[in-house]
Design a protein around this motif. Sequence first.
Motif, PDB file in Angstrom:
ATOM      1  N   ILE A 145       0.978  -1.156   0.027  1.00 56.74           N
ATOM      2  CA  ILE A 145       0.056  -0.056   0.008  1.00 56.74           C
ATOM      3  C   ILE A 145       0.700   1.066  -0.050  1.00 56.74           C
ATOM      4  N   TYR A 146       1.824   1.279   0.725  1.00 53.41           N
ATOM      5  CA  TYR A 146       2.708   2.592   0.936  1.00 53.41           C
ATOM      6  C   TYR A 146       3.735   2.725  -0.099  1.00 53.41           C
ATOM      7  N   ALA A 147       4.095   1.472  -0.654  1.00 57.26           N
ATOM      8  CA  ALA A 147       4.997   1.644  -2.000  1.00 57.26           C
ATOM      9  C   ALA A 147       4.214   2.131  -2.971  1.00 57.26           C
ATOM     10  N   VAL A 148       2.968   1.990  -3.492  1.00 62.46           N
ATOM     11  CA  VAL A 148       2.236   2.555  -4.426  1.00 62.46           C
ATOM     12  C   VAL A 148       1.870   4.064  -3.904  1.00 62.46           C
ATOM     13  N   ARG A 149       1.727   4.220  -2.729  1.00 64.81           N
ATOM     14  CA  ARG A 149       1.357   5.770  -2.380  1.00 64.81           C
ATOM     15  C   ARG A 149       2.682   6.388  -2.689  1.00 64.81           C
ATOM     16  N   GLU A 150       3.703   5.963  -2.209  1.00 63.88           N
ATOM     17  CA  GLU A 150       4.928   6.764  -2.419  1.00 63.88           C
ATOM     18  C   GLU A 150       5.107   7.220  -3.820  1.00 63.88           C
ATOM     19  N   ALA A 151       4.841   6.195  -4.847  1.00 64.45           N
ATOM     20  CA  ALA A 151       5.399   6.315  -6.311  1.00 64.45           C
ATOM     21  C   ALA A 151       4.290   7.528  -6.824  1.00 64.45           C
ATOM     22  N   MET A 152       3.022   7.350  -6.412  1.00 67.79           N
ATOM     23  CA  MET A 152       2.022   8.201  -6.627  1.00 67.79           C
ATOM     24  C   MET A 152       2.140   9.632  -6.314  1.00 67.79           C
ATOM     25  N   GLU A 153       2.532   9.841  -4.753  1.00 64.18           N
ATOM     26  CA  GLU A 153       2.618  11.076  -4.343  1.00 64.18           C
ATOM     27  C   GLU A 153       3.806  11.887  -4.857  1.00 64.18           C
ATOM     28  N   ILE A 154       4.839  11.272  -5.216  1.00 68.70           N
ATOM     29  CA  ILE A 154       6.036  11.645  -5.778  1.00 68.70           C
ATOM     30  C   ILE A 154       5.588  12.202  -7.180  1.00 68.70           C
ATOM     31  N   THR A 155       4.759  11.308  -7.986  1.00 67.95           N
ATOM     32  CA  THR A 155       4.493  12.085  -9.220  1.00 67.95           C
ATOM     33  C   THR A 155       3.598  13.081  -8.967  1.00 67.95           C
ATOM     34  N   ALA A 156       2.717  13.134  -8.064  1.00 63.31           N
ATOM     35  CA  ALA A 156       1.775  14.379  -7.851  1.00 63.31           C
ATOM     36  C   ALA A 156       2.602  15.456  -7.450  1.00 63.31           C
ATOM     37  N   ALA A 157       3.730  15.324  -6.483  1.00 59.86           N
ATOM     38  CA  ALA A 157       4.489  16.565  -6.310  1.00 59.86           C
ATOM     39  C   ALA A 157       5.103  17.259  -7.433  1.00 59.86           C
ATOM     40  N   LEU A 185       6.395   8.134   4.439  1.00 60.81           N
ATOM     41  CA  LEU A 185       5.749   6.776   4.459  1.00 60.81           C
ATOM     42  C   LEU A 185       6.417   5.681   4.639  1.00 60.81           C
ATOM     43  N   GLU A 186       7.710   5.764   4.697  1.00 60.42           N
ATOM     44  CA  GLU A 186       8.594   4.680   5.009  1.00 60.42           C
ATOM     45  C   GLU A 186       8.523   4.314   6.456  1.00 60.42           C
ATOM     46  N   LYS A 187       8.448   5.782   7.279  1.00 61.59           N
ATOM     47  CA  LYS A 187       8.376   5.560   8.645  1.00 61.59           C
ATOM     48  C   LYS A 187       7.155   4.852   8.978  1.00 61.59           C
ATOM     49  N   ALA A 188       5.973   5.035   8.467  1.00 62.74           N
ATOM     50  CA  ALA A 188       4.655   4.572   8.605  1.00 62.74           C
ATOM     51  C   ALA A 188       4.669   3.195   8.416  1.00 62.74           C
ATOM     52  N   ALA A 211       7.894  25.735  -0.966  1.00 66.14           N
ATOM     53  CA  ALA A 211       9.209  26.352  -1.166  1.00 66.14           C
ATOM     54  C   ALA A 211       9.769  26.114  -2.659  1.00 66.14           C
ATOM     55  N   GLY A 212       9.020  25.039  -3.375  1.00 68.62           N
ATOM     56  CA  GLY A 212       9.208  24.455  -4.625  1.00 68.62           C
ATOM     57  C   GLY A 212      10.634  23.745  -4.711  1.00 68.62           C
ATOM     58  N   ASN A 213      10.961  23.090  -3.480  1.00 63.49           N
ATOM     59  CA  ASN A 213      12.024  22.503  -3.366  1.00 63.49           C
ATOM     60  C   ASN A 213      11.730  20.824  -3.759  1.00 63.49           C
ATOM     61  N   LYS A 214      12.282  20.454  -4.962  1.00 57.23           N
ATOM     62  CA  LYS A 214      11.455  19.252  -5.309  1.00 57.23           C
ATOM     63  C   LYS A 214      12.422  18.056  -4.715  1.00 57.23           C
ATOM     64  N   GLN A 215      13.816  17.959  -4.462  1.00 55.31           N
ATOM     65  CA  GLN A 215      14.605  16.960  -4.000  1.00 55.31           C
ATOM     66  C   GLN A 215      14.135  16.753  -2.456  1.00 55.31           C
ATOM     67  N   ASP A 216      14.032  17.875  -1.912  1.00 51.99           N
ATOM     68  CA  ASP A 216      13.755  17.669  -0.308  1.00 51.99           C
ATOM     69  C   ASP A 216      12.302  17.260  -0.030  1.00 51.99           C
ATOM     70  N   LEU A 217      11.319  17.818  -1.059  1.00 49.22           N
ATOM     71  CA  LEU A 217       9.961  17.300  -1.015  1.00 49.22           C
ATOM     72  C   LEU A 217       9.959  15.688  -1.327  1.00 49.22           C
ATOM     73  N   HIS A 218      10.603  15.103  -2.148  1.00 50.27           N
ATOM     74  CA  HIS A 218      10.832  13.719  -2.523  1.00 50.27           C
ATOM     75  C   HIS A 218      11.305  13.034  -1.296  1.00 50.27           C
ATOM     76  N   HIS A 219      12.116  13.557  -0.558  1.00 46.70           N
ATOM     77  CA  HIS A 219      12.699  13.064   0.496  1.00 46.70           C
ATOM     78  C   HIS A 219      11.673  12.868   1.634  1.00 46.70           C
ATOM     79  N   ALA A 220      11.103  13.904   1.898  1.00 49.26           N
ATOM     80  CA  ALA A 220      10.291  14.173   2.914  1.00 49.26           C
ATOM     81  C   ALA A 220       9.030  13.101   2.782  1.00 49.26           C
ATOM     82  N   ILE A 221       8.481  13.069   1.574  1.00 52.15           N
ATOM     83  CA  ILE A 221       7.328  12.139   0.951  1.00 52.15           C
ATOM     84  C   ILE A 221       7.825  10.727   1.513  1.00 52.15           C
ATOM     85  N   ARG A 222       9.118  10.367   1.015  1.00 50.16           N
ATOM     86  CA  ARG A 222       9.569   9.092   1.094  1.00 50.16           C
ATOM     87  C   ARG A 222       9.938   8.757   2.716  1.00 50.16           C
TER      88      ARG A 222
END
Length: 212
Positions: A79-91, A203-206, A189-200
């Motif tokens: 569940i969380y692997a699929v969410r991660e992929a989709m949320e990074i795409t959405a980001a 979700l990985e912590k969950a 802030a439009g910070n793509k790299q840090d946004l990706h990291h924060a999402i991952r």
Amino acid sequence: MEGRPTAQLIADHLRNQIVQGVFLPGEQIKESVLAAQLHTSRGPVREAVQRLSQEGILVSRRNRGVFVLELSPQDNKEIYAVREAMEITAADALLDADPGHLRDTCRALSRILRSMAKQVTVSHWHNLAQLDMEFHTTFVAGARNSRMSRIYETLAAESTMCILALENSYPRPTDLVHEHQTILNFLEAGNKQDLHHAIRRHLEKAVLDLAV
């Protein structure tokens, strides 16, 4: 009612009941009982049950009946692997969107975060879990991809079930609000790299918390 077929209304109602914990993981769903409770025939109830079985929220067991899904550690990972992929795409879609749309999405996310903080104050984990999922569905909806939103919504009920299971794994619910605030900060802030990291990381912590 709302211009939707009865089966869809029943499916939405039953999904909501499952998410709220009225029907617990592993509990059997009896069509006859549900039909009596909703004052309807078994036909639309059966169709609603089939819809939720296709979504994966209900599981049909031969010669035994239909039961609420019990999420295994592997289910949680998927569940969380699929969410991660989709949320990074959405980001990425949000960061590439026009500034006005990005601001509107950030304002909507900020409103949800304020509501989350209020639920932490009153220690209402169930409402916090609902708002958690609302934050993420709003985030993905910001990509303005109807198919992605539809697929993501299919995960929403399972995800909420996972979040509710985290109550005893989060000694400080404020951590949950902070993680979402971090995601919003990087989005604004439009910070793509840090946004990706924060999402991952979120979700990985969950997934790790669910394994405890």
